[in-house]
Design a protein around this motif. Sequence first.
Motif, short mmCIF file in Angstrom:
data_model
loop_
_atom_site.label_atom_id
_atom_site.label_comp_id
_atom_site.label_asym_id
_atom_site.label_seq_id
_atom_site.Cartn_x
_atom_site.Cartn_y
_atom_site.Cartn_z
N GLU A 1 1.50 2.19 -3.56
CA GLU A 1 0.36 2.43 -4.46
C GLU A 1 0.41 3.79 -5.17
O GLU A 1 0.05 3.89 -6.34
CB GLU A 1 -0.95 2.27 -3.70
CG GLU A 1 -1.32 0.81 -3.45
CD GLU A 1 -2.60 0.67 -2.66
OE1 GLU A 1 -3.22 1.72 -2.32
OE2 GLU A 1 -2.99 -0.47 -2.36
N PRO A 2 0.85 4.89 -4.52
CA PRO A 2 0.86 6.17 -5.23
C PRO A 2 1.96 6.30 -6.30
O PRO A 2 1.98 7.29 -7.02
CB PRO A 2 1.11 7.20 -4.10
CG PRO A 2 0.77 6.48 -2.84
CD PRO A 2 1.13 5.06 -3.09
N SER B 1 0.83 -1.21 0.00
CA SER B 1 0.00 0.00 0.00
C SER B 1 0.86 1.26 0.00
O SER B 1 0.47 2.29 -0.54
CB SER B 1 -0.95 0.00 1.20
OG SER B 1 -0.25 0.28 2.41
N TYR C 1 3.49 12.91 -3.43
CA TYR C 1 3.33 11.49 -3.11
C TYR C 1 1.90 11.22 -2.65
O TYR C 1 1.20 10.38 -3.17
CB TYR C 1 4.33 11.06 -2.05
CG TYR C 1 4.06 9.70 -1.43
CD1 TYR C 1 4.24 8.54 -2.16
CD2 TYR C 1 3.61 9.59 -0.11
CE1 TYR C 1 3.99 7.29 -1.60
CE2 TYR C 1 3.37 8.36 0.47
CZ TYR C 1 3.55 7.21 -0.28
OH TYR C 1 3.28 5.98 0.27
N SER C 2 1.47 11.98 -1.63
CA SER C 2 0.12 11.84 -1.10
C SER C 2 -0.24 13.10 -0.32
O SER C 2 0.47 13.46 0.64
CB SER C 2 0.01 10.62 -0.19
OG SER C 2 -1.23 10.62 0.50
N ALA C 3 -1.31 13.75 -0.73
CA ALA C 3 -1.75 14.96 -0.02
C ALA C 3 -2.35 14.61 1.34
O ALA C 3 -2.46 15.48 2.22
CB ALA C 3 -2.77 15.71 -0.86
N GLU C 4 -2.73 13.35 1.55
CA GLU C 4 -3.36 12.94 2.80
C GLU C 4 -2.35 12.48 3.86
O GLU C 4 -2.68 12.39 5.03
CB GLU C 4 -4.35 11.79 2.54
CG GLU C 4 -5.63 12.20 1.82
CD GLU C 4 -5.40 12.45 0.33
OE1 GLU C 4 -4.66 11.66 -0.29
OE2 GLU C 4 -5.93 13.44 -0.19
N TRP C 5 -1.13 12.17 3.42
CA TRP C 5 -0.15 11.60 4.35
C TRP C 5 0.37 12.72 5.25
O TRP C 5 1.03 13.65 4.79
CB TRP C 5 1.00 10.95 3.60
CG TRP C 5 1.61 9.79 4.32
CD1 TRP C 5 1.30 8.48 4.16
CD2 TRP C 5 2.63 9.85 5.32
NE1 TRP C 5 2.06 7.70 4.99
CE2 TRP C 5 2.89 8.52 5.72
CE3 TRP C 5 3.34 10.89 5.91
CZ2 TRP C 5 3.84 8.21 6.69
CZ3 TRP C 5 4.29 10.57 6.88
CH2 TRP C 5 4.52 9.24 7.25
N LYS D 1 10.36 9.48 -0.33
CA LYS D 1 10.40 10.94 -0.19
C LYS D 1 11.67 11.51 -0.80
O LYS D 1 11.65 12.56 -1.45
CB LYS D 1 10.29 11.33 1.29
CG LYS D 1 10.25 12.85 1.48
CD LYS D 1 9.98 13.27 2.92
CE LYS D 1 9.90 14.80 3.02
NZ LYS D 1 9.64 15.27 4.39
N TYR E 1 5.47 15.27 1.56
CA TYR E 1 4.73 14.30 0.76
C TYR E 1 3.62 14.97 -0.04
O TYR E 1 3.16 14.43 -1.05
CB TYR E 1 4.13 13.21 1.65
CG TYR E 1 5.14 12.23 2.20
CD1 TYR E 1 5.97 11.50 1.36
CD2 TYR E 1 5.27 12.02 3.57
CE1 TYR E 1 6.90 10.59 1.85
CE2 TYR E 1 6.19 11.12 4.08
CZ TYR E 1 7.00 10.42 3.22
OH TYR E 1 7.91 9.52 3.72
N ALA E 2 3.19 16.14 0.41
CA ALA E 2 2.15 16.89 -0.30
C ALA E 2 2.73 17.88 -1.30
O ALA E 2 2.01 18.73 -1.83
CB ALA E 2 1.26 17.61 0.70
#
Length: 382
Positions: free
Chosen positions: A19-20, A16, A156-160, A144, A263-264
């Motif tokens: 995944e990005p 997981s 990478y992920s705006a939610e991380w 990263k 990450y965002a």
Amino acid sequence: MNLVDQFLTIRKYTESICEPLQTEDYVVQPVEDVSPPKWHLGHTTWFFETFILKPYAANYREYNPDYNFVFNSYYETVGARVIRTDRGNLSRPSVNEIYQYRHYVDEAMTGFLSLPVTEEIKELLVLGFNHEQQHQELLLTDIKYILGNNPLFPIYSAEWKEHEEITNQSVFVSIAEGVYGIGYQGDEFCFDNELNRHQVYLQDFQVSSELETNGAYLDFINAGGYTNFNYWHAEGWDWVQKNKINAPMYWHQVEDKWFNYTYAGLLPINPAYPVTHISYYEAYAFASWKGMRLPTEFEWEVAAQQFNWGKRWEWTESAYLPYPGFSKAPGAIGEYNGKFMVNQKVLRGASVATPEDHGRVTYRNFFHPHLRWQFTGIRLAK
């Protein structure tokens, strides 16, 4: 949770994390200390195949004999291997082939774990679980670095969530002079470098209740911290000069404003966030500028009962050395930690990338003083 569920949960989380990623992201190795994501996927699979399935599973057929050479990390006992700097040259096996390898080994492990296993095998399994979780942290930080050194600064992920504001006023926790127990005590899993528990005498000291922030570190930069040799060890000052270091890793100055890669993506520096991606050299220089010091790992362990920790690995003033009575396990497993006990500094705590169940107060991380791609931070002592 039974062994099968534990195994599958850990294995799925590793995937997981990836995944990005785009396929091209899996292959990149910008520097020696960062491994390509696909290598992590293969190496953690090789660990279970090599140390569990091949010696213990009846009629198991090795997926590909060449993979022992490709995915062995540093285990001299297990044979020759691709040197670390060449992991980024492995265009083959492909990402798809490595996922097939994972599926093959996961299927074999699921069948193997459905049968009764000995206590010896259970111990190896738990080590394998923790080994893969360590690589989950490395995956996150390696990804990263890969994306953060791409000139497009991709998200990478705006939610991380990697940062939380430090809102409490820092105070100093006082610890009295005395003899204190250090090291793991209990019946659950720990790494061998957390043993043996022993007594350490400490002078009275104080440790800050909070990590240092970006705002405080900006003050250090603006005060000429990177241009004044007086704050630095000679080796650290050479590192600054040679590498033209003037800020923490991932910091970028645009005109008079500072940004950092997250990450965002690339975002303005938030002064209330804990400063991170700091080398030991920088942590020492900052402490020196403040007229303070870094805690030893023993001071940190004793004082950690009285402050919140776990969002950043915290540099200590301790060299990475064995505890009294430490002994390496026989065979390849004995190579896990002991062979690295030289020329490195201990970090304590955990980080936002560390699996939750690794958050032991006795956990000992260790890196060379110049490294800063992990989520490293600063806590002061006096």
